[in-house]
Write a protein that holds these residues in place. Structure first.
Motif, PDB file in Angstrom:
ATOM      1  N   LYS A  59      14.915  -5.373 -31.277  1.00  0.00           N
ATOM      2  CA  LYS A  59      15.913  -4.736 -32.153  1.00  0.00           C
ATOM      3  C   LYS A  59      15.792  -5.338 -33.549  1.00  0.00           C
ATOM      4  CE  LYS A  59      19.142  -4.046 -28.415  1.00  0.00           C
ATOM      5  NZ  LYS A  59      20.224  -4.752 -27.746  1.00  0.00           N
ATOM      6  N   THR A  60      16.052  -4.512 -34.533  1.00  0.00           N
ATOM      7  CA  THR A  60      15.978  -5.012 -35.912  1.00  0.00           C
ATOM      8  C   THR A  60      17.364  -5.204 -36.515  1.00  0.00           C
ATOM      9  OG1 THR A  60      15.730  -2.753 -36.641  1.00  0.00           O
ATOM     10  CG2 THR A  60      13.726  -4.027 -36.424  1.00  0.00           C
ATOM     11  N   GLY A  61      18.391  -4.927 -35.696  1.00  0.00           N
ATOM     12  CA  GLY A  61      19.757  -5.090 -36.205  1.00  0.00           C
ATOM     13  C   GLY A  61      20.171  -6.549 -36.218  1.00  0.00           C
ATOM     14  N   ILE A  62      21.442  -6.764 -36.516  1.00  0.00           N
ATOM     15  CA  ILE A  62      21.943  -8.134 -36.583  1.00  0.00           C
ATOM     16  C   ILE A  62      22.150  -8.693 -35.169  1.00  0.00           C
ATOM     17  CG2 ILE A  62      23.954  -9.525 -37.254  1.00  0.00           C
ATOM     18  CD1 ILE A  62      24.057  -7.739 -39.787  1.00  0.00           C
ATOM     19  N   ARG A  76      14.392  -7.442 -39.790  1.00  0.00           N
ATOM     20  CA  ARG A  76      15.795  -7.863 -39.733  1.00  0.00           C
ATOM     21  C   ARG A  76      16.188  -8.615 -41.010  1.00  0.00           C
ATOM     22  NH1 ARG A  76      16.006 -10.506 -35.261  1.00  0.00           N
ATOM     23  NH2 ARG A  76      16.586 -12.561 -36.020  1.00  0.00           N
ATOM     24  N   LYS A 127      16.591  -6.229 -43.653  1.00  0.00           N
ATOM     25  CA  LYS A 127      17.836  -5.476 -43.457  1.00  0.00           C
ATOM     26  C   LYS A 127      19.032  -6.302 -43.903  1.00  0.00           C
ATOM     27  CE  LYS A 127      18.213  -2.085 -40.002  1.00  0.00           C
ATOM     28  NZ  LYS A 127      18.191  -1.785 -38.560  1.00  0.00           N
ATOM     29  N   ILE A 128      19.038  -7.564 -43.449  1.00  0.00           N
ATOM     30  CA  ILE A 128      20.168  -8.434 -43.803  1.00  0.00           C
ATOM     31  C   ILE A 128      20.216  -8.616 -45.316  1.00  0.00           C
ATOM     32  CG2 ILE A 128      21.017 -10.805 -43.635  1.00  0.00           C
ATOM     33  CD1 ILE A 128      19.931 -10.750 -40.703  1.00  0.00           C
ATOM     34  N   GLN A 171      21.478  -5.573 -46.790  1.00  0.00           N
ATOM     35  CA  GLN A 171      22.915  -5.469 -46.536  1.00  0.00           C
ATOM     36  C   GLN A 171      23.700  -6.398 -47.452  1.00  0.00           C
ATOM     37  OE1 GLN A 171      23.353  -6.083 -42.351  1.00  0.00           O
ATOM     38  NE2 GLN A 171      23.254  -3.903 -41.878  1.00  0.00           N
TER      39      GLN A 171
END
Lengths: 233, 309
Positions: free
Chosen positions: A44-47, B37, B40-41, B44
């Motif tokens: 997963k690439t999310g947090i 990630r 992304k962070i 964000q």
């Protein structure tokens, strides 16, 4: 008493021999690849990430950091080789807690194979970084008189790598085997635990040394490049 | 402790295969995931920062707007208050004007009432006095009222001071030689000759006499010659009574406006004022019989004095 898993032969046809070392290596390879595929399939690439992914990421980040600390600035180029060395040796050594298991790293053939791989990888990365002449010139540093010594050191350290790992793991297995015959209860467990520790330490040492050798080759090549650039200027 | 070279070669191959496999299935995806990630962070965080700055900007803008709005509100409120005050002033001014108009109207009506009253009083007084005088004179003397009047007039003429006589003589000499004698009733010839002889005596000449009957005199006699007038008539007395009565009334009415309330609280006090006026008029109306009495009592001594003379 068998000193090496090489001596357990399952199938032999002339030169070709399928022994316990090779079979165990295949098994370890299979486990590593299967686990990797299983975990990376659901990356997963999310947090929020899965625990397995987190462990994997920690491991890889740790390896990356180690490579970087040694002095290789682009660890992602070397992690394939160095990381696999560490993972393979580490997995092979951790598995000694399994009963009737004989670590492939306890075979001089395997450790020699790994040492030869390092021996091949060092010039490979050196040449890749600065070309063949640049790499070959590093053997003449500081003077051409050092060439035979550099060559000797190259070969001897490869030999040392192979024998160190083999000796440690084989001795660990030997001690457990000898202790089992003397005190079959409790004490071998302690020795196994100690074996686990030495196993992991050896995996770390082997990978770090490989990194240092590669870094030396790459660094030497880079230095020669730098001096070249300065002189041309 | 031998080295099995086939195993060595096999392990080398195994190892490189493992290297390839792990690169393919482990390092690359994991590193990619980590990078993604992190990106992304980072994005964000960047977004959050951008939003924060935007929010701060908006907050500042909002505060500015709020301040502006407050100012506008205050301005509008001030305007409204000012307008209200103006409107109030206008209304008050209107009310004052209205009050003043009403007061003047009231005064006018009061004046009219006063005039009417005066007229009535004068009329009644005249009638009363005349009736009383006539009755008294009739009761007192056997002679007719006219005769008595002439007698008194003649007596007056005779008793008049030298200055007055001189004035009469001067008036007679400067003007025409005629003397106008006005009486309420026709004079009998005896009295006419008496007047003539008395005047002749004063003037020393014989002027032309013109006798005229004027009922307005009520009773008495008037001698007019070229702007000079010598008179004794009840009308004179009546006019003096009328004068005194009208003076009394005037004095009373003049006091009234002083008692009138201020124009500002006129609306509130108007009913009271009206009440007062009503009371006053009542009082005045009541005055009439009093006046009657007074006039009667006043006129009686006059007549008496006349008779005594």
């Amino acid at each position: 008493m068998k000193l090496s898993p090489d001596e357990t032969i399952f199938w032999q046809h002339g030169f070709i021999t399928i022994n316990l070392t090779i079979v165990t290596t295949w098994a370890i390879m299979l486990i590593l690849v299967a686990v990797s595929v299983l975990i990376t399939r659901k990356l997963k690439t999310g947090i929020h990430i899965s625990r397995w992914q987190c462990i994997l990421e920690m491991l890889i980040t740790f390896m990356n950091d180690q490579i970087k600390e040694v002095g290789l600035n682009h660890p992602e180029e070397y992690i394939g080789f160095i990381g696999t060395l560490f993972l393979f040796i580490g997995t092979a050594n951790i598995c000694i807690i399994l009963p009737w298991y004989e670590a492939p790293t306890g075979s001089l053939s395997t450790t020699a194979a790994l040492a030869i791989s390092v021996f091949m990888a060092v010039p490979f990365f050196g040449i890749m970084k600065s070309g063949l002449p640049g790499y070959l010139k590093s053997y003449l540093k500081p003077t051409f008189i050092m060439l035979p010594f550099n060559l000797i050191s190259e070969i001897s350290r490869t030999l040392a790598l192979a024998v160190r790992l083999f000796g440690n793991i084989m001795s660990g297995g030997m001690i457990v085997a000898i202790l089992l015959s003397i005190t079959p209860l409790i004490f071998p467990i302690v020795m196994k635990a100690l074996g686990l520790l030495t196993g992991m330490v050896q995996a770390y040492i082997f990978s770090i040394l490989a990194t240092v050798y590669i870094a030396g080759a790459v660094e030497g090549a880079r230095k020669s490049e730098k001096t070249k650039a300065i002189t041309t200027k | 402790m031998k080295i099995n070279w086939f195993t060595v070669i096999a392990q080398i191959i195994n190892f490189f295969v493992l290297v390839w496999l792990l690169r393919r299935f482990l390092y690359k995806p994991v590193l990619k995931a980590i990078d993604e990630r992190e990106n992304k962070i980072a994005s964000q965080l960047k977004d959050a920062q951008a939003k924060e700055t935007e929010a701060k900007k908006e907050q500042v803008e909002f505060l500015k707007k709020n301040e502006k709005f407050d100012q506008q509100k205050k301005k509008l409120m001030d305007n409204v208050i000012a307008e209200t005050n103006e409107e109030r002033e206008k209304l008050l001014e209107g009310a004052r004007n209205e009050a003043a108009a009403l007061r003047s109207k009231l005064e006018k009506s009061l004046n009219a009432i006063q005039e009417n009253l005066e007229h009535d009083i004068a009329q009644k007084t005249q009638n009363e006095v005349f009736a009383i005088t006539r009755k008294t004179l009739k009761d007192l003397a056997s002679m007719s009222l006219e005769e008595q009047s002439v007698n008194i007039f003649v007596g007056h003429l005779k008793e008049s001071k030298n200055e007055e006589k001189k004035k009469l003589i001067e008036a007679f000499r400067t003007g025409s030689n005629s003397i106008l004698v006005q009486t309420a009733y026709d004079l009998p010839p005896k009295q006419q000759t008496e007047i003539k002889s008395t005047v002749n005596e004063i003037l020393g000449t014989k002027p032309q006499f013109q006798f005229k009957t004027v009922p307005e005199l009520i009773g008495g006699i008037e001698l007019t010659s070229n702007g000079y007038k010598l008179a004794w008539s009840i009308s004179e007395y009546l006019s003096s009574i009328q004068k005194s009565i009208s003076e009394t009334l005037k004095a009373e009415l003049e006091e009234e406006p002083k008692k009138m309330p201020d124009a500002n609280d006129k609306e509130k006090q108007e009913p009271k004022a009206k009440q007062k006026v009503q009371v006053k008029t009542k009082a005045k109306i009541k005055l009439i019989p009093k006046g009657k009495d007074m006039k009667a009592s006043k006129s009686k001594p006059k007549v008496k004095s006349v008779t005594s003379k």
